[in-house]
Design a protein around this motif. Sequence first.
Motif, PDB file in Angstrom:
ATOM      1  N   VAL A 170       0.837  -1.204   0.000  1.00 14.77           N
ATOM      2  CA  VAL A 170       0.000   0.000   0.000  1.00 14.77           C
ATOM      3  C   VAL A 170       0.872   1.255   0.000  1.00 14.77           C
ATOM      4  CG1 VAL A 170      -1.658   1.338   1.343  1.00 14.77           C
ATOM      5  CG2 VAL A 170      -2.013  -1.102   1.026  1.00 14.77           C
ATOM      6  N   VAL A 171       1.937   1.244   0.817  1.00 18.03           N
ATOM      7  CA  VAL A 171       2.848   2.399   0.848  1.00 18.03           C
ATOM      8  C   VAL A 171       3.464   2.607  -0.535  1.00 18.03           C
ATOM      9  CG1 VAL A 171       4.970   3.320   1.803  1.00 18.03           C
ATOM     10  CG2 VAL A 171       3.363   2.149   3.291  1.00 18.03           C
ATOM     11  N   ALA A 172       3.899   1.504  -1.150  1.00 17.00           N
ATOM     12  CA  ALA A 172       4.462   1.604  -2.501  1.00 17.00           C
ATOM     13  C   ALA A 172       3.422   2.175  -3.457  1.00 17.00           C
ATOM     14  CB  ALA A 172       4.929   0.229  -2.975  1.00 17.00           C
ATOM     15  N   GLY A 173       2.162   1.756  -3.269  1.00 15.95           N
ATOM     16  CA  GLY A 173       1.086   2.253  -4.123  1.00 15.95           C
ATOM     17  C   GLY A 173       0.896   3.752  -3.994  1.00 15.95           C
ATOM     18  N   VAL A 174       1.024   4.259  -2.747  1.00 15.70           N
ATOM     19  CA  VAL A 174       0.890   5.698  -2.532  1.00 15.70           C
ATOM     20  C   VAL A 174       1.935   6.450  -3.350  1.00 15.70           C
ATOM     21  CG1 VAL A 174       1.197   7.555  -0.846  1.00 15.70           C
ATOM     22  CG2 VAL A 174      -0.157   5.548  -0.252  1.00 15.70           C
TER      23      VAL A 174
ATOM     24  N   GLN B 221      -8.392 -11.394   7.183  1.00 15.88           N
ATOM     25  CA  GLN B 221      -8.855 -11.850   5.876  1.00 15.88           C
ATOM     26  C   GLN B 221      -8.731 -10.744   4.849  1.00 15.88           C
ATOM     27  OE1 GLN B 221     -12.851 -13.245   6.987  1.00 15.88           O
ATOM     28  NE2 GLN B 221     -12.346 -15.086   5.833  1.00 15.88           N
ATOM     29  N   PHE B 222      -9.101  -9.529   5.259  1.00 13.36           N
ATOM     30  CA  PHE B 222      -9.050  -8.411   4.323  1.00 13.36           C
ATOM     31  C   PHE B 222      -7.631  -8.165   3.837  1.00 13.36           C
ATOM     32  CE2 PHE B 222      -8.836  -4.017   2.994  1.00 13.36           C
ATOM     33  CZ  PHE B 222     -10.004  -3.878   2.247  1.00 13.36           C
ATOM     34  N   LEU B 223      -6.669  -8.211   4.773  1.00 14.59           N
ATOM     35  CA  LEU B 223      -5.283  -7.914   4.407  1.00 14.59           C
ATOM     36  C   LEU B 223      -4.703  -8.978   3.494  1.00 14.59           C
ATOM     37  CD1 LEU B 223      -4.055  -6.522   7.807  1.00 14.59           C
ATOM     38  CD2 LEU B 223      -4.640  -5.280   5.735  1.00 14.59           C
ATOM     39  N   VAL B 224      -5.119 -10.237   3.709  1.00 12.83           N
ATOM     40  CA  VAL B 224      -4.709 -11.278   2.769  1.00 12.83           C
ATOM     41  C   VAL B 224      -5.209 -10.911   1.373  1.00 12.83           C
ATOM     42  CG1 VAL B 224      -5.107 -13.668   2.079  1.00 12.83           C
ATOM     43  CG2 VAL B 224      -4.533 -13.149   4.431  1.00 12.83           C
ATOM     44  N   GLY B 225      -6.450 -10.428   1.323  1.00 11.74           N
ATOM     45  CA  GLY B 225      -7.016 -10.008   0.041  1.00 11.74           C
ATOM     46  C   GLY B 225      -6.236  -8.864  -0.576  1.00 11.74           C
ATOM     47  N   VAL B 226      -5.838  -7.884   0.260  1.00 10.77           N
ATOM     48  CA  VAL B 226      -5.054  -6.749  -0.245  1.00 10.77           C
ATOM     49  C   VAL B 226      -3.768  -7.257  -0.884  1.00 10.77           C
ATOM     50  CG1 VAL B 226      -3.746  -4.695   0.410  1.00 10.77           C
ATOM     51  CG2 VAL B 226      -6.001  -5.088   1.395  1.00 10.77           C
TER      52      VAL B 226
ATOM     53  N   LEU C 218      -5.410   6.672   0.930  1.00  7.59           N
ATOM     54  CA  LEU C 218      -4.510   5.519   0.924  1.00  7.59           C
ATOM     55  C   LEU C 218      -3.353   5.746   1.907  1.00  7.59           C
ATOM     56  CD1 LEU C 218      -4.461   2.869  -0.662  1.00  7.59           C
ATOM     57  CD2 LEU C 218      -2.910   3.941  -2.273  1.00  7.59           C
ATOM     58  N   LEU C 219      -2.845   6.990   1.920  1.00 10.07           N
ATOM     59  CA  LEU C 219      -1.741   7.329   2.822  1.00 10.07           C
ATOM     60  C   LEU C 219      -2.182   7.150   4.272  1.00 10.07           C
ATOM     61  CD1 LEU C 219       1.121   8.528   3.181  1.00 10.07           C
ATOM     62  CD2 LEU C 219       0.060  10.781   3.208  1.00 10.07           C
ATOM     63  N   ARG C 220      -3.395   7.614   4.563  1.00 10.08           N
ATOM     64  CA  ARG C 220      -3.907   7.482   5.931  1.00 10.08           C
ATOM     65  C   ARG C 220      -4.080   6.004   6.300  1.00 10.08           C
ATOM     66  NH1 ARG C 220      -4.929   6.405   9.991  1.00 10.08           N
ATOM     67  NH2 ARG C 220      -6.090   7.372  11.689  1.00 10.08           N
ATOM     68  N   PHE C 221      -4.445   5.210   5.301  1.00  7.10           N
ATOM     69  CA  PHE C 221      -4.645   3.778   5.506  1.00  7.10           C
ATOM     70  C   PHE C 221      -3.312   3.103   5.830  1.00  7.10           C
ATOM     71  CE2 PHE C 221      -5.512  -0.530   3.596  1.00  7.10           C
ATOM     72  CZ  PHE C 221      -6.477  -0.904   4.512  1.00  7.10           C
ATOM     73  N   ALA C 222      -2.233   3.581   5.174  1.00  2.00           N
ATOM     74  CA  ALA C 222      -0.931   2.952   5.356  1.00  2.00           C
ATOM     75  C   ALA C 222      -0.226   3.433   6.610  1.00  2.00           C
ATOM     76  CB  ALA C 222      -0.055   3.223   4.132  1.00  2.00           C
ATOM     77  N   TYR C 223      -0.412   4.716   6.942  1.00  2.00           N
ATOM     78  CA  TYR C 223       0.302   5.298   8.077  1.00  2.00           C
ATOM     79  C   TYR C 223      -0.665   5.855   9.111  1.00  2.00           C
ATOM     80  CZ  TYR C 223       4.699   5.557   5.437  1.00  2.00           C
ATOM     81  OH  TYR C 223       5.818   5.288   4.743  1.00  2.00           O
ATOM     82  N   PRO C 224      -1.264   5.042   9.906  1.00  2.00           N
ATOM     83  CA  PRO C 224      -2.145   5.636  10.905  1.00  2.00           C
ATOM     84  C   PRO C 224      -1.363   6.044  12.147  1.00  2.00           C
ATOM     85  CG  PRO C 224      -2.642   3.329  10.423  1.00  2.00           C
ATOM     86  CD  PRO C 224      -1.257   3.602   9.984  1.00  2.00           C
TER      87      PRO C 224
END
Lengths: 185, 174
Positions: free
Chosen positions: A128-132, B65-70, B144-150
């Motif tokens: 995800v970070v790479a995607g950003v 499960q969600f993260l496996v999907g990601v 997306l940034l907020r999702f990656a770096y909370p």
Amino acid sequence: MRDDSFSSLLPALFKVLAPLSLASVGGATAIYAPLQFAAVDSHQWISGREFLDLFAICRFLPGPSSLLGAMIAWKVAGLAGALVAMVALYLPSSALAYGVGMVWDRHRGKPWHTALERGVAPVAAGLVVAGVFALFQLSGGDVLTGSVIVGVAAVLTWRKKLHPFPLLIAGAVVFETAHLAGYLA
Amino acid sequence: MGQADSAPAGDIPSSPSVASPAAPVSLFALWRVFFWIGLFSFGGGLMPWIHREVVTARGWMKNEQFLVGVALSQILPGVNSTNMAVYVGQRSRGLAGATVAVVAMLTGPFLVMLLAALSYRIVLGVPWLHAAMAGVAAAAIGMLLRFAYPPCRRSSPASCRSWSHWRHSSPSAF
């Protein structure tokens, strides 16, 4: 171009687009070159200028960038072409994802499966970070884009439950204001 | 998004539905969620929104499960968001769910694409539209940034748990 060879056009579109469905690992940018080669050089469905026009418009439409393939298909074979293109572009990759998901589920509960499931979280985070960064670069990497990215992330930190709609619309308004003020071409 | 710790109590009922992925998710609900996400997907970065709808708001699946999907949908060929739609749909309602989710996600963009194809010379000549779409894309990357770096909130150290969507140890997550 559309009349006598129309019956062979739909299979030809399918043959060009279906491999691209599985060629796009990590984003649709990988399919632009083969798509251009097939549509412009090899089959001569559209001119290079038309390809660029459609490419430009596709960047501003919702959905995956590979929709460009469906747009080209619409241009050369109408609605039937567009529908064939959608199936060709998304059925192979979706079927593969479905199959992998099934295999994944079949091993649920086994120790290695549980370990892998737990270990995959940092991998997902990294992706995800790479995607950003990839999306930031693709979007032009300018100060305005960067500011909106950081701003949205900050607002979400403050208001965690905020629905995406107001954020997306706020992004549009900021860019619109910048455009009207002459900061954007 | 993804703040499992601060999720309302009714978010994910602590029932066997967590253990059995066969919790009743209606095909219409799948369609509605993925149709809207698809229609507003400019420039990628959809995972936070999907996470919000599927994990935080509706509790259709666990974070794990969600993260496996990601990870799977990014590693596998094809578009990340449609792969994720297949993954979520499959876990919710099997083949029918996967089909509904991926078709729903593509319906909006397909119809918009047809409209644009009919009028693309006109649309290309509307510069303000470009700016608006670029703005929507930038906002989506911000999500997306907020999702990656909370990060943690100063006001409450407990909200450091907001990173729980990347961890599996948070007891309040499930």
